[in-house]
Write a protein that holds these residues in place. Structure first.
Motif, PDB file in Angstrom:
ATOM      1  N   ALA A  72       0.816  -1.211   0.000  1.00  0.00           N
ATOM      2  CA  ALA A  72       0.000   0.000   0.000  1.00  0.00           C
ATOM      3  C   ALA A  72       0.852   1.264   0.000  1.00  0.00           C
ATOM      4  CB  ALA A  72      -0.933   0.000   1.208  1.00  0.00           C
ATOM      5  N   ALA A  73       1.949   1.266   0.760  1.00  0.00           N
ATOM      6  CA  ALA A  73       2.806   2.444   0.830  1.00  0.00           C
ATOM      7  C   ALA A  73       3.344   2.833  -0.540  1.00  0.00           C
ATOM      8  CB  ALA A  73       3.962   2.184   1.790  1.00  0.00           C
ATOM      9  N   ASN A  74       3.630   1.836  -1.359  1.00  0.00           N
ATOM     10  CA  ASN A  74       4.174   2.101  -2.696  1.00  0.00           C
ATOM     11  C   ASN A  74       3.088   2.359  -3.729  1.00  0.00           C
ATOM     12  OD1 ASN A  74       7.335   1.457  -2.821  1.00  0.00           O
ATOM     13  ND2 ASN A  74       6.372   0.186  -1.265  1.00  0.00           N
ATOM     14  N   LEU A  75       2.019   1.593  -3.666  1.00  0.00           N
ATOM     15  CA  LEU A  75       0.929   1.782  -4.620  1.00  0.00           C
ATOM     16  C   LEU A  75       0.302   3.165  -4.457  1.00  0.00           C
ATOM     17  CD1 LEU A  75      -0.715  -1.738  -4.245  1.00  0.00           C
ATOM     18  CD2 LEU A  75       0.650  -0.934  -6.195  1.00  0.00           C
ATOM     19  N   THR A 137       9.461  -1.912  -4.669  1.00  0.00           N
ATOM     20  CA  THR A 137       9.452  -0.927  -5.745  1.00  0.00           C
ATOM     21  C   THR A 137       8.177  -1.125  -6.549  1.00  0.00           C
ATOM     22  OG1 THR A 137      11.860  -0.804  -5.909  1.00  0.00           O
ATOM     23  CG2 THR A 137      10.601  -0.129  -7.847  1.00  0.00           C
ATOM     24  N   ALA A 138       7.447  -0.046  -6.758  1.00  0.00           N
ATOM     25  CA  ALA A 138       6.209  -0.102  -7.528  1.00  0.00           C
ATOM     26  C   ALA A 138       6.390   0.602  -8.867  1.00  0.00           C
ATOM     27  CB  ALA A 138       5.072   0.559  -6.753  1.00  0.00           C
ATOM     28  N   LEU A 139       5.741   0.058  -9.887  1.00  0.00           N
ATOM     29  CA  LEU A 139       5.750   0.636 -11.223  1.00  0.00           C
ATOM     30  C   LEU A 139       4.325   0.975 -11.630  1.00  0.00           C
ATOM     31  CD1 LEU A 139       8.175  -1.907 -12.974  1.00  0.00           C
ATOM     32  CD2 LEU A 139       8.769   0.254 -11.851  1.00  0.00           C
ATOM     33  N   GLY A 140       4.182   2.016 -12.447  1.00  0.00           N
ATOM     34  CA  GLY A 140       2.852   2.415 -12.888  1.00  0.00           C
ATOM     35  C   GLY A 140       2.862   3.021 -14.274  1.00  0.00           C
ATOM     36  N   ASP A 141       1.695   3.071 -14.877  1.00  0.00           N
ATOM     37  CA  ASP A 141       1.511   3.543 -16.243  1.00  0.00           C
ATOM     38  C   ASP A 141       0.632   4.795 -16.228  1.00  0.00           C
ATOM     39  OD1 ASP A 141       1.354   3.678 -19.026  1.00  0.00           O
ATOM     40  OD2 ASP A 141      -0.326   2.284 -19.130  1.00  0.00           O
TER      41      ASP A 141
END
Length: 312
Positions: A72-75, A137-141
């Protein structure tokens, strides 16, 4: 069975078995690296870590709870940019005498939280360590949109909040005193309820700046004020303190507004919008942007700490 007994590759196999694949993962765990779709051509990335004894305690939270919190912290950082989360990478440092089931349940919590936004855990690394540490590590578009930065707030904008603040801080406070109730606040500390959909919605509505509340509302708004070179005023009357929170604060001798205004870990989203924007019900106006610097409450300097600082 301990991690030392199952071994590195046995542990990896057990963890991978707990993970679900999201739409953004073209190739998940099992190779030298994962392959994640990036239709926009740009990738939003954020990283965060949880260290036992500093960010969580195993006698306060189960392994799945820690997994939910770490994800949750990363998202929340990804959606605070107006992006759609796609994948998580996880670094895990564990004592060799840790029970394998703890690591498996951690993986389940990470995967379940990522699944709330259609993302997945696509890989990572692990090592033996005396200190249990979870690094994500979170990635997003961005899906064709411009990122929503901290630096876009303008004088005249309204400040609005999606989600709740103070609940996790209340949970931390009661746990610190050796209690396990009120349960609602303890659970809020263990597993944040992040308003994920509000982030991309805010970007579509024309948010000028946005940030997730991880370290405290006033402190995180301070980052927006500094980056945007503006002043921000928060109205105390905009917050309704639940009766149960008032009771808990009274029992502990705390002003509940300290939790609401400076408590972290709820991962609410706070954003600034032009005054002409009609906000949906899940966003409520809590203040305004003006010429000046810093963050005030009811136009007065806040007396006390502004929020969490790792090195303070």
């Amino acid at each position: 069975m301990s991690i030392a007994e199952t071994g590195e590759f046995g542990l990896i196999a057990r963890i991978v078995a707990r993970l679900d694949s999201g739409q953004g993962a073209l190739l998940g765990p099992g190779d030298d690296a994962a392959v994640v779709a990036a239709p926009d051509g740009r990738m939003v990335a954020s990283t965060d870590m949880l260290v036992e004894g500093r960010h969580f305690r195993r006698d306060w939270s189960g392994a799945a709870d820690v997994g939910h919190r770490a994800a949750a912290a990363n998202l929340a950082d990804i959606v605070a940019m107006g992006a759609q989360p796609t994948a998580l990478l996880v670094g895990l440092c564990v004592p060799t005498d840790l029970d394998v089931s703890w690591a498996e349940e951690l993986a389940g919590g990470l995967s379940a939280e990522a699944g709330l936004v259609g993302a997945s855990v696509v890989g990572g690394d692990m090592s033996a360590s005396a200190t249990l540490t979870v690094a994500v590590t979170a990635l997003g578009d961005l899906r064709g949109a411009a990122p929503v930065l901290r630096s876009g707030a303008q004088p005249g904008d309204v400040v609005a909040l999606a989600g709740r603040t103070g609940h996790a801080a209340a949970g931390y406070a009661v746990l610190s005193r050796g209690f396990r109730t009120p349960k609602a606040f303890v659970e809020a500390y263990r597993r944040p309820q992040v308003p994920y959909a509000a982030g991309t919605a805010a970007a579509r509505l024309g948010a000028t700046a946005m940030i997730d509340v991880s370290d405290g509302l006033l402190q995180d708004l301070g980052h927006v004020a500094t980056a945007s070179v503006v002043g921000i005023d928060v109205r105390r009357e905009a917050f309704t303190v639940p009766e149960q929170m008032r009771d808990a604060a009274s029992a502990l001798g705390v002003d509940p507004y300290v939790w609401v205004l400076t408590g972290g870990d709820d991962h609410a989203l706070v954003a600034t919008f032009p005054p002409s924007v009609t906000l949906p019900e899940n966003w409520r106006i809590i203040g305004a942007v003006h010429e000046g610097t810093g963050v005030t409450v009811d136009r007065r300097e806040w007396q006390g700490g502004m929020g969490w600082d790792h090195f303070r």
